[in-house]
Design an enzyme around this catalytic site. Sequence first.
Site, mmCIF file in Angstrom:
data_model
loop_
_atom_site.group_PDB
_atom_site.id
_atom_site.type_symbol
_atom_site.label_atom_id
_atom_site.label_comp_id
_atom_site.label_asym_id
_atom_site.label_seq_id
_atom_site.Cartn_x
_atom_site.Cartn_y
_atom_site.Cartn_z
ATOM 1 C CG ASN A 241 -10.154 18.873 8.566
ATOM 2 O OD1 ASN A 241 -9.362 18.946 9.565
ATOM 3 N ND2 ASN A 241 -11.446 18.492 8.509
ATOM 4 C CG ASP A 242 -6.066 16.074 6.927
ATOM 5 O OD1 ASP A 242 -6.871 16.025 8.199
ATOM 6 O OD2 ASP A 242 -6.255 15.253 5.950
ATOM 7 C CB VAL A 243 -3.190 22.058 5.271
ATOM 8 C CG1 VAL A 243 -3.093 21.043 4.219
ATOM 9 C CG2 VAL A 243 -4.638 23.089 5.021
#
Length: 479
Positions: free
Chosen positions: A406-408
């Site tokens: 997600n964040d990456v």
Amino acid sequence: MSVQLILSIVLSLAVLTGISMMSKVKTAVNGNLLAALAMFVGVVATLFFCGVISAWTIYPAIIIGAFIGSTMARKVQMIQMPQTVALFNGLGGGASALVGIVSALGLAFPHEQFVELKADPFAYKFVVFTALLAVAIGMITLVGSLVAAGKLHRVLPQKPLIWMSHSLLTVVFLLFTICFIIIGTITPEQIFIAIFGCFVSASLFGLYFSVRVGGADMPITISLLNSLSGVAGSLAGMAMSDIFLVAVGGIVGASGLLLTQIMCRAMNRSLMSILLGSGIKASTVSAEKPAEKPAEKPAAEPAKMSMEHTKPSASSVLKSSESVIIVPGYGMALAQAQHVVRQLADTLERQGKRVRFAIHPVAGRMPGHMNVLLAEADIPYDKLFEMDQINDDFQHTDAVVVIGANDVLNPAAREAEGTPIYGMPVLNVDAAKHVIICNYDLNPGYAGVENPLYHKESGVWLELGDAKETLQNIVAGLM
């Protein structure tokens, strides 16, 4: 130049070479073996040169330790590797603290040597100073690593924990630790009080600084703790005049610190903001994602089903694609889906498609976590690409398969100013023609920032639920 010094230099160079080899996927295994062999020779040489090779009590302890280590190596799953690494860091710090205690008390030296040492005030104070530093940093490493392992193993909450007067008490415990080191160095007759005070205050500091680090920052935290374990070992070596321990501890400390800096740059975060818990607020961290297979489909599943009449399936998108990039994340580790990922890659390659893997530096819960999991599934090394190597290729790629990340890959990192991930280098997944997201749900990542890809009307397929089951369905659709 003595034989001991020459051997220490040769073994230290072997350890350095091994660490250098471990930085490359193809040579990592051999590098690990080389470093391990050098450390084994170093242990044997230490027993010989210190004149304790005949002390039979050492060998039962070695046998017990070897049995515990080999048992863990066989039973620990790849998904549990981050917490295992954190635990090993802690054990290294704890061992250094014990060496520091016995050195400060003079128990690490023969009686005659200790009497001579006390006769030289400067030399004795240097030993006490380095020994107490080893106790302090060793206990910080031990307690901090135990907390990190607890968070990674979900025994402790993964979100940052902030207690009453947290910042103040953290500083107070650090100051107390420094004061006890000074007291023990200046007044060696108070050594018992200094050791006890240093032991307690350093442990409390390690607890307070580590509990406020969130799960998303664990890769950086583990790297830092690894560095601290090396520093503690080097200080313990100084206290007992062991050249090889000083050298190897310095190597581990320096390499761990360099890795920590690399990880900080990869996340566009400062180390101080992570240690102070100011990067990701506890209130913005999303709910922890369960590690077990969900009992029912997520709430977003009906919406996905209704779209199937207007959009082709994920399998048909992959069938019509010529080039595919797979992006693994921590969700792949939770679902233990790496072997199904291998099946997906093999199936696509048999159909003549080019398949590659994009690895973000902080994907997972420790540096190299994704590489380890994919290696377990026997995915060829030459198919794994770091972010800098592959990021420009997303715009020329037909399809991207995201597995539990997600964040990456969140485009908000480029646009949403003021958010924890703003400025963080991310994989340019959104530049691809088609994006298939195999995540558990639509919740934000640990940074608590919504992912715009989830709401994109075209070019994105949301395959929600257990990643292992979702990928199995996609593979079946490719047949």
